[in-house]
Design an enzyme around this catalytic site. Structure first.
Site, PDB file in Angstrom:
ATOM      1  N   TYR B 150       1.320  -1.051   0.038  1.00  0.00           N
ATOM      2  CA  TYR B 150      -0.015  -0.024   0.369  1.00  0.00           C
ATOM      3  C   TYR B 150       1.210   1.321  -0.202  1.00  0.00           C
ATOM      4  CZ  TYR B 150      -3.567  -3.314   2.076  1.00  0.00           C
ATOM      5  OH  TYR B 150      -4.536  -4.230   2.296  1.00  0.00           O
ATOM      6  N   HIS B 158      -6.298   1.809  -1.206  1.00  0.00           N
ATOM      7  CA  HIS B 158      -5.897   0.317  -1.407  1.00  0.00           C
ATOM      8  C   HIS B 158      -4.754  -0.252  -1.756  1.00  0.00           C
ATOM      9  CE1 HIS B 158     -10.792  -0.195  -2.002  1.00  0.00           C
ATOM     10  NE2 HIS B 158     -10.789   0.257  -2.607  1.00  0.00           N
ATOM     11  N   LYS B 192      -4.631  -5.014  -8.528  1.00  0.00           N
ATOM     12  CA  LYS B 192      -3.190  -4.358  -8.383  1.00  0.00           C
ATOM     13  C   LYS B 192      -2.842  -5.051  -9.497  1.00  0.00           C
ATOM     14  CE  LYS B 192      -4.717  -5.573  -4.184  1.00  0.00           C
ATOM     15  NZ  LYS B 192      -5.595  -5.258  -4.461  1.00  0.00           N
TER      16      LYS B 192
END
Lengths: 240, 240
Positions: B150, B158, B192
């Site tokens: 993070y 997020h 991600k």
């Protein structure tokens, strides 16, 4: 997880036209016309009539090649090695040529394909195992697995299982927890169940491996893998 | 992919309170009180004051243990081996005990942890590499990776990267295409980017491996892996 049909009436349509029946009609048709495929380093190109192309599509063998020039009544279908070998060896309904020469038997094809794809024996055992139970088997590349399987044609139903094939000598997947977590999480997120097929067999020597007969000696162990959530299992009837 | 802040104003809050500053305050505070952790086979239990527990939370080290009875002004924090070793060795701000005896130096801790977790050297190199760049590093089990990182506290943003750690001697992940596909697809579906950290180093002999000094010899190569979509790259400025 129950099958997710794509539209209302899809289940009834599937029941009315079982895959086994379509495959059986396809088998007769291809045998009758002595359909023939060209073997390359990547796949097999099968030349068929328009009606047969439709049967291949309905039973989910191969993909039509639309780019090449074609005679009006002829279609080219691109088959994976597994699909071609199934039609050639299990259904015995197509011929296959390499460099303009027709292959005499399954041993020749087996040797050629294994020279290109070393794990073909286990991969094919898994493919044929599922196909012989009338599952539709498609490549699973986009989900990071070997195959995805459908209860019926993909136009009617979503695939239910993502399949990983494992064998004693090829332990490339699920060796560590993080890989198992990754696979279970991904297959779960696309509403599939992870199905691991363990292909077991005697340690095969090189001579045996040159013959598709070794397929008979393999056994297939089927394991589904799911995430377990303690909350979901609380206060439920344990006998369920 | 730009960071996905969780609420309006989260970015401003993050900028006003850089992680590096919080870690620095934490470091002074823990040093001052000579905070001490108990080493077990799974983790390290750190006993701290309430204010330090809050600093640990703000800088994302460990998780509070809420189940055990506690004195009003004391809190127990459960640290992973990587987190504990970072506080002990890199920040030099906690003491650690095993079976009631305080460990004298980092070599003792290193040996103990490596006896429990054989891949600790590479795992810790990756963890400390990211932490020293002020990324928040958390376990990545639920996404089938080693870590998630993070930009700031998880309550604000997020996680941006899912991290797989690879080394010469531990090639358990991404050995085959299907695993790469699986990892890229999963990390993509949770917004991600897959970050692969290759830990390179001399073939280390067992004696060297007993010393955390070997960490200095390791280099870290960072590679992000993404799916390439031909459609998205058509007719775009190639210089971008």
């Amino acid at each position: 997880m129950s099958p997710r049909w794509k539209w209302k009436g899809a289940e009834a349509k599937a029941l009315a036209e079982p895959i086994s029946k379509t495959v059986s009609i396809l088998q007769s048709s291809l045998t009758r016309t002595e359909a023939s495929g060209l073997l390359s380093n990547h796949n097999v190109l099968l030349s068929v009539e328009a009606e047969q192309a439709e049967l291949l599509d309905r039973s989910c063998f191969g993909r039509p090649v639309v780019a090449c020039a074609e005679k009006e009544d002829k279609r080219w279908i691109q088959l994976t090695f597994e699909e071609a070998f199934f039609l050639f060896y299990n259904l015995n309904c197509i011929k296959i040529s390499l460099h303009g020469r027709r292959l005499e038997n399954e041993v020749e094809l087996w040797r050629f394909v294994r020279s290109i794809k070393p794990n073909f024996a286990t991969s094919y055992k898994a493919y044929s195992h599922l196909r012989l139970k009338n599952w539709i088997v498609r490549p699973g590349l986009q989900y990071g697995v070997d195959f995805v399987v459908y209860r019926h044609h993909p136009s009617l139903v979503h695939s239910e299982f993502a399949v990983l094939v494992k064998s004693v000598d090829g332990n490339d997947r699920l060796r560590v927890w993080s890989d198992s977590h990754c696979s279970v999480r991904l297959t779960g997120s696309v509403a599939k169940t992870l199905l691991v097929l363990y292909i077991n067999g005697e340690e095969v020597n090189r001579e045996d491996m040159n013959l598709p007969l070794c397929l008979e000696d393999y056994t297939v162990e089927e394991v589904t893998v799911r995430r377990w959530s303690p909350e979901l299992n609380r206060e439920h009837d344990l006998s369920l």
